[in-house]
Design an enzyme around this catalytic site. Sequence first.
Site: not given
Ligand code: GRF
Length: 207
Positions: A13, A95, A109, A111, A147, A176
Site C-alpha cells: 500500500g 477484474l 489504475n 502501472h 493495462d 508512482e
Molecule cells: C506498484 O508498483 C504499482 O504500480 C503496481 O503494484 C505496485 C503496488 O505497490 N500496480 P504498493 O502496494 O502501492 O506499494
Amino acid sequence: MRRKVAILISGRGSNMAALIAAAAAPAFPAEIVLVLSNRPAAGGLDLARRTGVPAEAIDHRDFPGDRAGHEAAIDARLRAAGVEMVCLAGYLRRLTPFLVGRWAGNMLNIHPSLLPAFPGLDTHRRALEAGVALHGCTVHLVTDTLDGGPILAQAAVPVLADDNEANLAARVLVQEHFLYSLALKYRIDGSACFLAPQASLCSLMPL
Ligand code: GRF
C-alpha cells in the site's frame, strides 16, 4: 465538493499511502473515504487505519469460484460508503467486466511501465531485458483490456547503465507516489499544476 474516493489494494500500500497523504491537503479535490483489500494480511490495511481511513478486507477466498460474488460484495461496500471514484493501487485481482462497467470512467489504475510498453507483470525485468533507455509509470482509466485503458498521465525514469530490477523499481516507485495523486486531481478538475514542479519528466494526456 471533494470527490469521495476508495482505494483497492492487495499488498503493502505505498501508493495508497501517497494518495492518502496528498488528499490530506484541504485543497486536494478528493478525500479518501475507504480502503478495501482482497487480502486480509495486506500491510496497507494497517497503514490506512493508522491515518484514520476506514480499511477493510473482502477476502476473495470467501467466494470460492465466485468472482462475480466477490466483485458484487466490493461494489456494494463502495456504494454504501458513497464512493464516487476508485483507485486501484497494487490490486492484484483481475477484474471482470461487471466491476469495470460499474465504475467506467471513474476507476483509475497505476502501472509500473510506460504503457503501452510492458503491460502485465515483471515490468522492470522486462524493461531491462529490452534495453530501453526510458522506463516509468502510467496512470490510466480501467477498461476490460488489461493495462489497456486511456492513459491519463505518465512519468518517465531514465534507465542507468548499472541498473538492476530492484533499484530501477525503487526509482519508478518514487515517481508512482507523485504521479498518482497528480493524475487523480487531473481527472477530477483538469488541473495538476500544484504538483508539477516535482516531476521532471511527466506528461499529461489531453482530457
Ligand atoms: C506498484 O508498483 C504499482 O504500480 C503496481 O503494484 C505496485 C503496488 O505497490 N500496480 P504498493 O502496494 O502501492 O506499494
